[in-house]
Design a protein around this motif. Structure first.
Motif, PDB file in Angstrom:
ATOM      1  N   ALA A 312       0.712  10.088   4.697  1.00 24.89           N
ATOM      2  CA  ALA A 312       0.707  11.158   3.700  1.00 24.89           C
ATOM      3  C   ALA A 312       1.549  12.354   4.123  1.00 24.89           C
ATOM      4  O   ALA A 312       1.881  13.199   3.302  1.00 24.89           O
ATOM      5  N   GLU A 313       1.898  12.446   5.401  1.00 26.75           N
ATOM      6  CA  GLU A 313       2.732  13.560   5.829  1.00 26.75           C
ATOM      7  C   GLU A 313       4.202  13.325   5.511  1.00 26.75           C
ATOM      8  O   GLU A 313       5.001  14.255   5.515  1.00 26.75           O
ATOM      9  N   ILE A 314       4.544  12.071   5.262  1.00 25.33           N
ATOM     10  CA  ILE A 314       5.952  11.756   5.055  1.00 25.33           C
ATOM     11  C   ILE A 314       6.328  11.999   3.600  1.00 25.33           C
ATOM     12  O   ILE A 314       5.642  11.543   2.687  1.00 25.33           O
ATOM     13  N   SER A 315       7.371  12.779   3.423  1.00 24.61           N
ATOM     14  CA  SER A 315       7.833  13.183   2.092  1.00 24.61           C
ATOM     15  C   SER A 315       6.812  14.027   1.332  1.00 24.61           C
ATOM     16  O   SER A 315       6.845  14.107   0.117  1.00 24.61           O
ATOM     17  N   LYS A 316       5.891  14.647   2.047  1.00 25.96           N
ATOM     18  CA  LYS A 316       4.929  15.532   1.368  1.00 25.96           C
ATOM     19  C   LYS A 316       5.620  16.811   0.917  1.00 25.96           C
ATOM     20  O   LYS A 316       5.483  17.218  -0.230  1.00 25.96           O
ATOM     21  N   VAL A 317       6.349  17.451   1.825  1.00 22.52           N
ATOM     22  CA  VAL A 317       7.083  18.662   1.453  1.00 22.52           C
ATOM     23  C   VAL A 317       8.597  18.441   1.435  1.00 22.52           C
ATOM     24  O   VAL A 317       9.280  18.981   0.587  1.00 22.52           O
ATOM     25  N   ILE A 318       9.093  17.666   2.398  1.00 17.55           N
ATOM     26  CA  ILE A 318      10.535  17.426   2.470  1.00 17.55           C
ATOM     27  C   ILE A 318      10.757  15.925   2.343  1.00 17.55           C
ATOM     28  O   ILE A 318      10.195  15.156   3.141  1.00 17.55           O
TER      29      ILE A 318
ATOM     30  N   GLN B  57       6.965  12.342  -6.857  1.00 16.08           N
ATOM     31  CA  GLN B  57       6.557  12.799  -5.523  1.00 16.08           C
ATOM     32  C   GLN B  57       5.072  13.151  -5.492  1.00 16.08           C
ATOM     33  O   GLN B  57       4.362  12.818  -4.542  1.00 16.08           O
ATOM     34  N   GLU B  60       3.051   9.988  -5.565  1.00 15.02           N
ATOM     35  CA  GLU B  60       3.092   9.355  -4.252  1.00 15.02           C
ATOM     36  C   GLU B  60       2.100  10.040  -3.300  1.00 15.02           C
ATOM     37  O   GLU B  60       1.396   9.377  -2.545  1.00 15.02           O
ATOM     38  N   GLN B  61       2.025  11.357  -3.380  1.00 15.61           N
ATOM     39  CA  GLN B  61       1.058  12.092  -2.570  1.00 15.61           C
ATOM     40  C   GLN B  61      -0.371  11.725  -2.960  1.00 15.61           C
ATOM     41  O   GLN B  61      -1.229  11.554  -2.104  1.00 15.61           O
ATOM     42  N   LYS B  64      -1.147   8.417  -1.425  1.00 15.64           N
ATOM     43  CA  LYS B  64      -1.338   8.453   0.022  1.00 15.64           C
ATOM     44  C   LYS B  64      -2.596   9.219   0.421  1.00 15.64           C
ATOM     45  O   LYS B  64      -3.318   8.813   1.322  1.00 15.64           O
ATOM     46  N   GLN B  65      -2.814  10.356  -0.232  1.00 11.72           N
ATOM     47  CA  GLN B  65      -3.990  11.149   0.128  1.00 11.72           C
ATOM     48  C   GLN B  65      -5.271  10.413  -0.234  1.00 11.72           C
ATOM     49  O   GLN B  65      -6.260  10.491   0.487  1.00 11.72           O
ATOM     50  N   LYS B  68      -6.171   7.817   2.241  1.00 11.52           N
ATOM     51  CA  LYS B  68      -6.716   8.323   3.505  1.00 11.52           C
ATOM     52  C   LYS B  68      -8.235   8.438   3.480  1.00 11.52           C
ATOM     53  O   LYS B  68      -8.863   8.501   4.529  1.00 11.52           O
TER      54      LYS B  68
END
Lengths: 554, 161
Positions: A312-318, B57, B60-61, B64-65, B68
């Protein structure tokens, strides 16, 4: 885990047994009505030492400091209601900095849940967004599996805090508890090794890059992957920049080290990730806003390779062009094997080397004293636990705590928790008592959890608290200067506090430093004393006074 | 570009799981149009269908979240062209003789069902695509609707995953 066995025990006894089997040696916490059965059972344990904090938040930060040093879950124990709510800041801190914690809270007996009984709060829902996972134990049979799962979840994948809320009657009832049953967590599969195709793509991009840079974050430290990282960047001669949590991953003298990125970073480091680099390999960082500053600028000319254990950290902001999800240690090892077999960047001359630049810290208001003290501390060449609080001194510490024997630098990066440093230093000492602890703190931060100094006195911990005393919240002042037209409010801490006197009142030793020549000697004296003490660094006096002047209260 | 996504989550049916999902969505600022949840044929497994607005985007978050969360088993962003989606609505109408013929025609035309009639009121049910339920509501606008409720979407992908 041994073979499953089944024993008639109270819930509290079963809990202590699980903790012992998990190798727990210390619990930090506070008793209350709902968790007293656990304390009663703890009296029987010869393995576990209970450390009584003076506030549950302090206990949580102690467990964090302990976990950072031991690299395994710290355990914190609180009661229901206010005990649980006082834990919240510590849990959030551990979540944002990926520190493994197991938090145990007593809950009121099941028959009263939902009735607004005495010391009842909805602990499960309050702590849900500040934990990696949490559970309320509804049935006796769930107690042991929930605890065993808590240790597993806290300490695998992206580490973090897990809370188990246990009603008092579950703790007191006898039940044939079963231990060592296989964990049933069908929804939890922490990734281990990065995808081969992505790894190959990353190496290819690095091979072709004209101006590559590696950005390291705290994930490299928590994965225990510092040796692999160093081998990798040295082999490929890649310049390295870091985030605040990536302190000490690479020594500052290393010619490959360029600096800290972000708001309080170095110009050269920021220029690399915002402008110059054509490939950025980000490892174990969430690319938070403190590190990237203006996200539209970050990596705008570069291909971003992003390696993290948390997808989840990948492509979250950048957006990352080459995402790699996996354990940093295992993935870097895999990359090292591959470049061993098929070398890359063989004839490349390092494109940037030894380029250091000054930091972006504001130098007003006696900031030079912070620099002097922290440099003097770093010059003391012996192993130490060093923690910081939050504010101006944290940023200076981040640049100038450069002695590898003082690492890891215990600091609250994600949440920015004032009051973290003192209890974290205490927890670190319990994890490794053969070295002294130093807490660098401001007067604002110190007052957030100063009560924990009593714990240091109780255990006669060799702890030196360095209070940067200027009677105000200087980072607030700095921000009001820079962003609010010097319109100051709420930064003045009012009547000056006598921290020397405070140390003495708590049963410790107090020192005061008023002249710069006395900084180094006083630090040494305090450390050599090997007992809990507070050094009050009077920033204004040190900056202005022309003659040496130091007093101690002994 | 912002558009609607239909996300399905299979979850372990543990106490608090609805709270976990809704906490996550509100904390991350995900915009929820509708959320439905119910049991599946597998004991202990529930399924959410959540309709959200967002660009790729964001979605996708969300994926993924959600993944988790320890109690979440699978997360799927349904491809709308390869999925079946249904909503369900129950509507209570004020009823008089001159309207009855027309209301009956609407119920027949849209495959609805009369659930109750009496005391000058009717309760009817409809199920179908969102567009169809919207149309039913528009058709019934000219009568006096006393109460109505519609579920959010539930959906399933066609073919194997």
């Amino acid at each position: 885990m041994g073979s499953a066995k089944n024993l008639e025990l109270t819930g509290a006894q079963a809990l202590v047994k699980v903790l012992e089997e998990k190798g727990v040696t210390h619990i930090f916490g506070y008793p209350g009505g709902a968790n007293l059965p656990i304390f009663d059972a703890l009296r029987q344990s010869r393995q576990i030492q209970f450390v009584l904090a003076r506030h549950e938040q302090g206990a949580a930060h102690m467990a964090e400091g302990f976990a950072r040093i031991k690299n395994r879950p710290g355990v914190v124990l609180a009661t229901s209601g206010p005990g649980a709510t006082n834990l919240v800041t510590g849990l959030a801190d551990a979540l944002l900095d990926s520190i493994p914690l197991v938090a145990l809270t007593g809950q009121i007996p099941r028959e009263f849940i939902g009735t607004d009984a005495f010391q009842e709060v909805d602990c499960l829902n309050i702590t849900m967004p500040v934990t990696k996972h949490n559970e309320l134990v509804h049935e006796e049979a769930q107690l042991v599996p929930a605890l065993e799962a808590a240790f597993y979840i806290a300490d695998t994948g992206r580490k973090g805090p897990v809370l188990v809320d246990i009603p008092k009657d579950v703790l007191t009832n006898s039940y044939p508890h079963q231990f060592g049953l296989p964990l049933v967590l069908p929804g939890y599969n922490p990734t281990v090794i990065g995808n081969v195709g992505q790894v190959k793509k990353a190496l290819k991009a690095l091979n072709k890059a004209a101006r590559p840079v590696v950005l390291v974050g705290g994930g490299v430290v928590s994965a225990g992957a510092v040796p692999e990282l160093l081998e990798f960047v040295r082999k490929l001669k890649l310049p390295v920049v870091r985030t605040l949590m990536g302190t000490g991953v690479i020594p500052v003298e290393d010619p490959l080290y360029i600096g800290l990125v972000g708001t309080h970073g170095n110009q050269a480091a920021n220029r690399l990730v915002q402008k110059d680099a054509d490939v950025i390999f980000a490892i174990g960082t969430k690319l938070g806003n403190r590190a990237t500053m203006r996200t539209q600028l970050f990596s705008r000319n570069a291909t971003l390779i992003h390696l993290d254990i948390d997808p989840a950290e990948i492509s979250k902001v950048i957006p990352a062009q080459i995402p790699i999800v996996g354990s940093i240690k295992e993935t870097l090892r895999d990359m090292l094997r591959r470049i061993q077999e098929k070398p890359i960047r063989q004839n490349q001359i390092p494109w940037i080397i030894g380029k250091k630049s000054s930091h972006l810290l504001a130098t007003q208001d006696q900031a030079e004293v912070l620099e002097l003290v922290i440099k003097a501390l770093s010059a003391i060449d012996r192993p130490l636990h060093v923690s910081t609080d939050v504010g101006r001194h944290q940023m200076w510490a981040n640049h100038y705590c450069t002695n590898p024997k003082h690492l890891p630098l215990l600091t609250s990066g994600g949440l920015g928790t004032m009051g973290f440093g003192l209890p974290a230093a205490i927890g670190a000492w319990f994890a490794q008592p053969d070295r002294s602890a130093v807490n660098l703190t401001g007067d604002g931060s110190f007052m957030m959890n100063m009560q924990e100094f009593a714990v240091a006195v109780e255990y006669q911990i060799p702890l030196v608290v360095c209070v940067f005393n200027d009677g105000r919240l200087s980072m607030i002042r700095e921000l009001q200067n820079a962003q609010y037209g010097k319109r100051h409010i709420a930064h003045d801490l009012g009547p000056r506090i006598d921290y020397m006197g405070f140390a003495k009142a708590m049963g410790g030793t107090g020192y005061r430093v008023l002249h710069e020549d006395n900084i180094g000697p006083m630090l040494l004296k305090a450390l050599n004393g090997g007992r809990p003490c507070i050094i009050d660094f009077d920033l204004e006096k040190i900056a202005h006074s022309g003659h040496l002047h130091a007093v101690a209260n002994q | 570009m912002e558009h609607r996504h239909i996300i399905t989550l299979e979850v372990e049916d543990k106490p608090g799981v609805l709270s976990r999902i809704s906490t996550l969505f509100s904390r991350r600022g995900f915009n929820v149009d509708s959320l439905t949840v119910g049991h599946t044929h597998r004991p202990g497994i529930s399924r959410f269908t959540i309709v959200v607005q967002g660009n790729d985007q964001v979605v996708e978050q969300i994926r993924k979240q959600s993944q988790k969360l320890i109690h979440v088993l699978t997360v799927q962003d349904l491809e709308q062209k390869r999925s079946v989606m249904r909503e369900f609505a129950i509507i209570k109408l004020d009823y008089n003789l001159e309207d009855s013929k027309e209301i009956n025609e609407i119920v027949d035309l849209y495959g609805g069902r009369m659930l109750d009639s009496g005391e000058g009121q009717l309760i009817v049910e409809f199920s179908g695509t969102e567009a169809k339920i919207n149309k039913v509501f528009r058709k019934l606008e000219k009568f006096k609707v006393l109460e109505s409720i519609r579920t959010g979407k539930i959906g399933m992908q066609i073919g194997s995953l």
